[in-house]
Design a protein around this motif. Structure first.
Motif, PDB file in Angstrom:
ATOM      1  N   SER A 248       1.200  -1.053  -0.023  1.00  0.00           N
ATOM      2  CA  SER A 248       0.546  -0.208   0.075  1.00  0.00           C
ATOM      3  C   SER A 248       1.035   1.643  -0.216  1.00  0.00           C
ATOM      4  CB  SER A 248      -0.426   0.387   1.144  1.00  0.00           C
ATOM      5  OG  SER A 248      -1.093   1.551   1.672  1.00  0.00           O
TER       6      SER A 248
ATOM      7  N   THR B  70      -3.208  -4.733   0.042  1.00  0.00           N
ATOM      8  CA  THR B  70      -4.192  -3.796  -0.691  1.00  0.00           C
ATOM      9  C   THR B  70      -3.905  -2.337   0.295  1.00  0.00           C
ATOM     10  OG1 THR B  70      -3.731  -4.557  -2.459  1.00  0.00           O
ATOM     11  CG2 THR B  70      -5.574  -2.525  -2.000  1.00  0.00           C
TER      12      THR B  70
ATOM     13  N   ARG C 162      -3.108   1.813  -6.036  1.00  0.00           N
ATOM     14  CA  ARG C 162      -3.459   0.852  -4.809  1.00  0.00           C
ATOM     15  C   ARG C 162      -2.475  -0.486  -4.252  1.00  0.00           C
ATOM     16  NH1 ARG C 162      -6.737  -2.743  -5.961  1.00  0.00           N
ATOM     17  NH2 ARG C 162      -7.586  -2.337  -8.456  1.00  0.00           N
TER      18      ARG C 162
END
Length: 232
Positions: A106, A168, A189
């Motif tokens: 992330s 993610t 993402r």
């Protein structure tokens, strides 16, 4: 006469039944039963399958996902997307994608805690394993030359996509193939903390029994699949 019409009715019904049977048979011949690796299905095939169905509406692709490669001697599949594995007599394999794994996470993980600026920084982050044997991270670390990673502290998942979903969500760093996770990278993402550090760990193949080579729909699906992958 009325008697002639009555006698003709059973014959007409029989012809209708035969016509329906022929139609069903033709429809079945255009069904493709596919077994596909879950990550390839979720990350690549499903988002694009509508393109194939638009081009070839008479070819119905019916697929089953499994991380276990198709066994055409025991399973009734026309074609499969397989991962790694050995060559099998009587089965044709066409390489469609060389897997190149890269660490992904992330965007928040780049700045939270110890920043991810070089591979050694992974020592301070949770590794998300794509499979129970933790093979991918071990191979990656050995090839890159990174030592001291706390592999035992990582979170283990059964399939790649679960690990990628966890990445993610910010739970750690996973390994993903750039082709299969292209959309997540484009949308931001997922990000690559170490650009261009990728390793080859295996390949995906389109596999089918040699006897199915002329099966209606297989050639069209094969050509479409290869072209879509080449287009990125």
């Amino acid at each position: 006469t009325d008697q002639g019409r009555l006698l003709a009715q059973p014959l007409t019904r029989s012809l209708d039944i035969m016509a329906d049977a022929v139609h069903r048979l033709k429809t079945q011949q255009h069904d493709l039963n596919l077994k596909v690796h879950p990550t390839f299905a979720i990350r690549w095939l499903i988002p694009r399958l509508h393109k194939f169905q638009t081009l070839f509406p008479d070819i119905q692709v019916r697929f089953t996902t499994s991380s276990i490669n198709a066994d055409f001697l025991r399973e009734n599949f026309d074609v499969a997307v397989t991962y790694r594995g050995d060559e099998v007599p009587g089965v044709v394999r066409q390489k469609i994608l060389v897997e190149r794994l890269t660490p992904v996470c992330s965007p928040n993980l780049l700045t939270d805690g110890v920043p991810l600026k070089q591979p050694e920084d992974l020592k301070h982050h949770r590794l998300l394993h794509n499979s129970p044997d933790q093979r991918e991270w071990r191979v990656w670390a050995e090839e890159i030359g990174v030592t001291g990673l706390s592999l035992e502290r990582g979170q283990v998942f059964e399939i790649d996509d679960a690990a990628l979903q966890a990445a993610t969500a910010g739970l750690g760093v996973a390994l993903g193939d750039r082709v299969l996770i292209r959309e997540a990278l484009v949308t931001g993402r997922l990000v690559e903390p170490f650009e261009f550090i990728r390793i080859n760990t295996g390949s995906y193949y389109l596999s089918w029994p040699e006897k199915n080579s002329e099966k209606p729909g297989l050639k069209e699906f094969k050509h479409w699949l290869v072209k879509e992958i080449e287009m990125g």
